[in-house]
Scaffold this motif. Structure first.
Motif, PDB file in Angstrom:
ATOM      1  N   VAL A 127       0.461  -5.329  -6.949  1.00  0.00           N
ATOM      2  CA  VAL A 127      -0.702  -4.727  -6.432  1.00  0.00           C
ATOM      3  C   VAL A 127      -1.973  -5.582  -7.032  1.00  0.00           C
ATOM      4  CG1 VAL A 127      -2.211  -2.498  -7.683  1.00  0.00           C
ATOM      5  CG2 VAL A 127       0.017  -2.231  -7.200  1.00  0.00           C
ATOM      6  N   ALA A 128      -1.707  -6.440  -8.260  1.00  0.00           N
ATOM      7  CA  ALA A 128      -2.531  -7.314  -8.759  1.00  0.00           C
ATOM      8  C   ALA A 128      -3.165  -8.330  -7.951  1.00  0.00           C
ATOM      9  CB  ALA A 128      -2.209  -7.840 -10.130  1.00  0.00           C
ATOM     10  N   VAL A 129      -2.211  -8.792  -7.130  1.00  0.00           N
ATOM     11  CA  VAL A 129      -2.606  -9.853  -6.161  1.00  0.00           C
ATOM     12  C   VAL A 129      -3.227  -9.256  -5.138  1.00  0.00           C
ATOM     13  CG1 VAL A 129      -1.524 -11.578  -4.459  1.00  0.00           C
ATOM     14  CG2 VAL A 129      -0.622 -11.242  -6.956  1.00  0.00           C
ATOM     15  N   GLY A 130      -2.451  -8.111  -4.365  1.00  0.00           N
ATOM     16  CA  GLY A 130      -3.149  -7.561  -3.353  1.00  0.00           C
ATOM     17  C   GLY A 130      -4.552  -7.009  -3.503  1.00  0.00           C
ATOM     18  N   ILE A 131      -4.776  -6.394  -4.585  1.00  0.00           N
ATOM     19  CA  ILE A 131      -6.253  -5.713  -4.666  1.00  0.00           C
ATOM     20  C   ILE A 131      -7.280  -6.938  -5.036  1.00  0.00           C
ATOM     21  CG2 ILE A 131      -5.922  -5.673  -7.329  1.00  0.00           C
ATOM     22  CD1 ILE A 131      -7.428  -3.086  -7.191  1.00  0.00           C
ATOM     23  N   ASN A 132      -6.866  -8.127  -5.577  1.00  0.00           N
ATOM     24  CA  ASN A 132      -7.725  -8.957  -5.705  1.00  0.00           C
ATOM     25  C   ASN A 132      -8.029  -9.681  -4.349  1.00  0.00           C
ATOM     26  OD1 ASN A 132      -8.754  -9.955  -8.597  1.00  0.00           O
ATOM     27  ND2 ASN A 132      -6.554  -9.295  -8.992  1.00  0.00           N
ATOM     28  N   LEU A 133      -7.084 -10.251  -3.550  1.00  0.00           N
ATOM     29  CA  LEU A 133      -7.164 -10.615  -2.277  1.00  0.00           C
ATOM     30  C   LEU A 133      -7.906  -9.738  -1.383  1.00  0.00           C
ATOM     31  CD1 LEU A 133      -3.681 -12.452  -1.492  1.00  0.00           C
ATOM     32  CD2 LEU A 133      -5.890 -13.451  -2.187  1.00  0.00           C
ATOM     33  N   GLY A 134      -7.933  -8.415  -1.512  1.00  0.00           N
ATOM     34  CA  GLY A 134      -8.284  -7.587  -0.778  1.00  0.00           C
ATOM     35  C   GLY A 134      -9.940  -7.418  -1.155  1.00  0.00           C
ATOM     36  N   PHE A 135     -10.469  -7.440  -2.207  1.00  0.00           N
ATOM     37  CA  PHE A 135     -11.623  -7.056  -2.825  1.00  0.00           C
ATOM     38  C   PHE A 135     -12.404  -8.312  -2.592  1.00  0.00           C
ATOM     39  CE2 PHE A 135     -12.194  -3.540  -6.014  1.00  0.00           C
ATOM     40  CZ  PHE A 135     -11.346  -2.794  -5.539  1.00  0.00           C
ATOM     41  N   LEU A 139      -5.286  -5.079 -14.534  1.00  0.00           N
ATOM     42  CA  LEU A 139      -6.271  -5.686 -15.532  1.00  0.00           C
ATOM     43  C   LEU A 139      -5.863  -6.958 -16.536  1.00  0.00           C
ATOM     44  CD1 LEU A 139      -9.209  -4.991 -17.018  1.00  0.00           C
ATOM     45  CD2 LEU A 139      -7.925  -3.324 -18.499  1.00  0.00           C
ATOM     46  N   VAL A 140      -4.615  -6.690 -16.888  1.00  0.00           N
ATOM     47  CA  VAL A 140      -4.182  -7.882 -17.628  1.00  0.00           C
ATOM     48  C   VAL A 140      -4.059  -9.215 -16.657  1.00  0.00           C
ATOM     49  CG1 VAL A 140      -2.065  -8.903 -18.944  1.00  0.00           C
ATOM     50  CG2 VAL A 140      -2.832  -6.578 -19.129  1.00  0.00           C
ATOM     51  N   LEU A 141      -3.680  -9.223 -15.535  1.00  0.00           N
ATOM     52  CA  LEU A 141      -3.607 -10.233 -14.772  1.00  0.00           C
ATOM     53  C   LEU A 141      -4.917 -10.708 -14.132  1.00  0.00           C
ATOM     54  CD1 LEU A 141      -0.429  -9.210 -12.734  1.00  0.00           C
ATOM     55  CD2 LEU A 141      -0.532 -10.835 -14.505  1.00  0.00           C
ATOM     56  N   THR A 142      -6.032  -9.976 -14.225  1.00  0.00           N
ATOM     57  CA  THR A 142      -7.172 -10.303 -13.491  1.00  0.00           C
ATOM     58  C   THR A 142      -8.095 -10.592 -14.565  1.00  0.00           C
ATOM     59  OG1 THR A 142      -6.788  -8.683 -11.759  1.00  0.00           O
ATOM     60  CG2 THR A 142      -9.095  -9.167 -12.091  1.00  0.00           C
ATOM     61  N   ALA A 143      -8.089 -10.261 -15.772  1.00  0.00           N
ATOM     62  CA  ALA A 143      -9.132 -10.456 -16.901  1.00  0.00           C
ATOM     63  C   ALA A 143      -9.415 -11.809 -17.166  1.00  0.00           C
ATOM     64  CB  ALA A 143      -8.503  -9.755 -18.156  1.00  0.00           C
ATOM     65  N   PRO A 144      -8.353 -12.718 -17.047  1.00  0.00           N
ATOM     66  CA  PRO A 144      -8.907 -14.327 -17.568  1.00  0.00           C
ATOM     67  C   PRO A 144      -9.615 -14.658 -16.335  1.00  0.00           C
ATOM     68  CG  PRO A 144      -6.428 -14.106 -17.877  1.00  0.00           C
ATOM     69  CD  PRO A 144      -7.144 -12.838 -17.280  1.00  0.00           C
ATOM     70  N   PHE A 145      -9.631 -14.448 -15.134  1.00  0.00           N
ATOM     71  CA  PHE A 145     -10.469 -14.667 -14.017  1.00  0.00           C
ATOM     72  C   PHE A 145     -11.613 -14.011 -14.068  1.00  0.00           C
ATOM     73  CE2 PHE A 145      -5.783 -15.065 -12.412  1.00  0.00           C
ATOM     74  CZ  PHE A 145      -5.968 -16.458 -12.405  1.00  0.00           C
ATOM     75  N   ALA A 146     -11.822 -12.768 -14.565  1.00  0.00           N
ATOM     76  CA  ALA A 146     -12.796 -12.122 -14.483  1.00  0.00           C
ATOM     77  C   ALA A 146     -13.681 -12.522 -15.656  1.00  0.00           C
ATOM     78  CB  ALA A 146     -12.834 -10.566 -14.599  1.00  0.00           C
ATOM     79  N   VAL A 147     -13.202 -12.889 -16.817  1.00  0.00           N
ATOM     80  CA  VAL A 147     -13.873 -13.678 -17.849  1.00  0.00           C
ATOM     81  C   VAL A 147     -14.489 -14.952 -17.447  1.00  0.00           C
ATOM     82  CG1 VAL A 147     -13.665 -14.420 -20.322  1.00  0.00           C
ATOM     83  CG2 VAL A 147     -12.837 -12.477 -19.534  1.00  0.00           C
ATOM     84  N   ALA A 148     -13.865 -15.606 -16.827  1.00  0.00           N
ATOM     85  CA  ALA A 148     -14.180 -17.022 -16.227  1.00  0.00           C
ATOM     86  C   ALA A 148     -15.696 -16.739 -15.332  1.00  0.00           C
ATOM     87  CB  ALA A 148     -13.252 -17.938 -15.661  1.00  0.00           C
ATOM     88  N   HIS A 149     -15.531 -15.901 -14.539  1.00  0.00           N
ATOM     89  CA  HIS A 149     -16.697 -15.600 -13.654  1.00  0.00           C
ATOM     90  C   HIS A 149     -17.647 -14.513 -14.137  1.00  0.00           C
ATOM     91  CE1 HIS A 149     -13.607 -17.186 -10.967  1.00  0.00           C
ATOM     92  NE2 HIS A 149     -14.629 -17.935 -10.346  1.00  0.00           N
ATOM     93  N   TRP A 150     -17.630 -14.152 -15.545  1.00  0.00           N
ATOM     94  CA  TRP A 150     -18.652 -13.037 -15.880  1.00  0.00           C
ATOM     95  C   TRP A 150     -19.870 -13.769 -15.773  1.00  0.00           C
ATOM     96  CZ3 TRP A 150     -18.960  -8.081 -16.805  1.00  0.00           C
ATOM     97  CH2 TRP A 150     -20.044  -7.805 -17.675  1.00  0.00           C
ATOM     98  N   GLN A 151     -20.900 -12.834 -15.692  1.00  0.00           N
ATOM     99  CA  GLN A 151     -22.260 -12.876 -15.726  1.00  0.00           C
ATOM    100  C   GLN A 151     -22.649 -11.559 -16.043  1.00  0.00           C
ATOM    101  OE1 GLN A 151     -23.840 -14.584 -11.959  1.00  0.00           O
ATOM    102  NE2 GLN A 151     -23.249 -16.587 -12.625  1.00  0.00           N
ATOM    103  N   PRO A 152     -23.977 -11.666 -16.826  1.00  0.00           N
ATOM    104  CA  PRO A 152     -24.420 -10.355 -17.083  1.00  0.00           C
ATOM    105  C   PRO A 152     -24.824  -9.260 -15.916  1.00  0.00           C
ATOM    106  CG  PRO A 152     -25.656 -11.812 -18.549  1.00  0.00           C
ATOM    107  CD  PRO A 152     -24.676 -12.603 -17.381  1.00  0.00           C
ATOM    108  N   LEU A 153     -24.499  -8.114 -15.865  1.00  0.00           N
ATOM    109  CA  LEU A 153     -24.451  -6.985 -14.869  1.00  0.00           C
ATOM    110  C   LEU A 153     -25.950  -6.359 -14.727  1.00  0.00           C
ATOM    111  CD1 LEU A 153     -21.005  -5.430 -14.821  1.00  0.00           C
ATOM    112  CD2 LEU A 153     -21.903  -7.308 -13.184  1.00  0.00           C
ATOM    113  N   ALA A 154     -26.570  -6.385 -13.932  1.00  0.00           N
ATOM    114  CA  ALA A 154     -27.485  -5.402 -13.889  1.00  0.00           C
ATOM    115  C   ALA A 154     -27.254  -3.856 -13.707  1.00  0.00           C
ATOM    116  CB  ALA A 154     -28.322  -5.443 -12.351  1.00  0.00           C
ATOM    117  N   PHE A 155     -28.174  -3.064 -14.276  1.00  0.00           N
ATOM    118  CA  PHE A 155     -27.587  -1.874 -14.506  1.00  0.00           C
ATOM    119  C   PHE A 155     -27.152  -1.086 -13.152  1.00  0.00           C
ATOM    120  CE2 PHE A 155     -28.558   2.720 -14.757  1.00  0.00           C
ATOM    121  CZ  PHE A 155     -28.008   3.234 -15.807  1.00  0.00           C
ATOM    122  N   GLY A 156     -28.003  -1.260 -11.999  1.00  0.00           N
ATOM    123  CA  GLY A 156     -27.352  -0.763 -10.619  1.00  0.00           C
ATOM    124  C   GLY A 156     -25.888  -1.096 -10.371  1.00  0.00           C
TER     125      GLY A 156
END
Length: 280
Positions: free
Chosen positions: A64-72, A174-191
């Motif tokens: 699921v982790a691979v599939g959902i990341n590629l899909g998104f 979440l566990v498998l995606t978190a390292p990549f999400a942290v690497a690409h993290w930028q402050p989010l606009a409220f919207g």
């Protein structure tokens, strides 16, 4: 309802895809999905997560982790109408996997119809074009990973309730995606933050609806009905993004839908025959 939930979800992913990295969206979807499941966890306790098939849960979570990341990711870089069409290859992969993995009877007629369906996907991808867009293969690969997860949760649903399947799926992703999400993290606009919360809500609703459907009926029968999603996505994509499928893509859609309708009809006849035989 799963089709409607999925259509709303992909629209929101496309809306914020230019500003938010897809891995951040995936991580947010899973994080808030776990929060949505917390009332059930508090009610049942951690003992409710006990499973005799923990390894299979983890394996499914990886797919699921691979599939959902590629899909998104594909939704952020490609037209959502085209991506949705290529996501339609999931039931085709599922039909091919249903027999070797689940032991479901899939005869030569449905295998032939499945191969015709893949021909429709080839028409959409158009590999003979002067400039072949390799990115179009991303949603197809995503579909292949998702199809494995679907047949695995068919097996898991025999012993574990839907919320347990969702917990392990969200946690692993979440566990498998978190390292990549942290690497690409930028402050989010409220919207954008609000969109991620809504994506999590609709994704959770869609996942629950899928799990319930696949736990009730044969995988090769339930999967084709996901194609109703093209109706919702086509309308939304045209109104919001001005996307229109090319004639070649519509031809591919019709080929895929025709093949899966045949698969669904064939499965229905076989199920009716088995029921009648059991009554004798």
């Amino acid at each position: 309802m799963s089709c409607l939930y999925a259509s709303i979800m992909v629209t929101m992913i496309k809306t914020i895809g230019d500003d938010v990295n897809s891995t951040v969206i995936v991580a947010g979807r899973c994080f808030f999905g776990l929060i949505l499941l917390s009332p059930m966890l508090l009610k049942r306790g951690f003992a409710g997560l006990a499973s005799t098939q923990l390894t299979l849960h983890l394996v499914r979570g990886g797919f699921v982790a691979v599939g959902i990341n590629l899909g998104f990711y594909s939704l952020t870089i490609l037209p959502i109408t085209t991506v949705t069409v290529l996501f339609f290859t999931v039931p085709l992969f599922v039909t091919l996997l249903a027999r070797p993995v689940l032991g479901e009877q899939v005869g030569w007629r449905r295998i032939s119809a499945t191969l015709v369906g893949f021909l429709g996907a080839v028409v959409v991808i158009n590999p003979t074009a002067e400039v072949f867009d390799m990115r179009l293969l991303i949603p197809v690969v995503s579909s292949a990973f998702f199809s494995v997860s679907l047949v695995l949760h068919k097996q898991l649903s025999k012993s574990d309730p839907p919320w347990v399947l969702m917990f392990y799926m969200f946690s692993c992703t979440l566990v498998l995606t978190a390292p990549f999400a942290v690497a690409h993290w930028q402050p989010l606009a409220f919207g954008n933050f609000g969109f991620i919360v809504l994506i999590a809500i609709f994704a959770t609703l869609r996942t629950y609806a899928d799990i319930k459907a696949y736990s009730i009926g044969d995988v090769s029968f339930v999967a084709p009905f996901q194609y109703l999603r093209i109706l919702f996505v086509s309308i939304i994509a045209y109104l919001l993004f001005g996307e229109v499928l090319a004639l070649r893509e519509w031809v591919g859609v019709m080929i895929i839908i025709s093949s899966t309708l045949y698969i669904a009809h064939r499965e229905y006849r076989l199920n009716r025959h088995r029921v009648q035989h059991d009554r004798l």
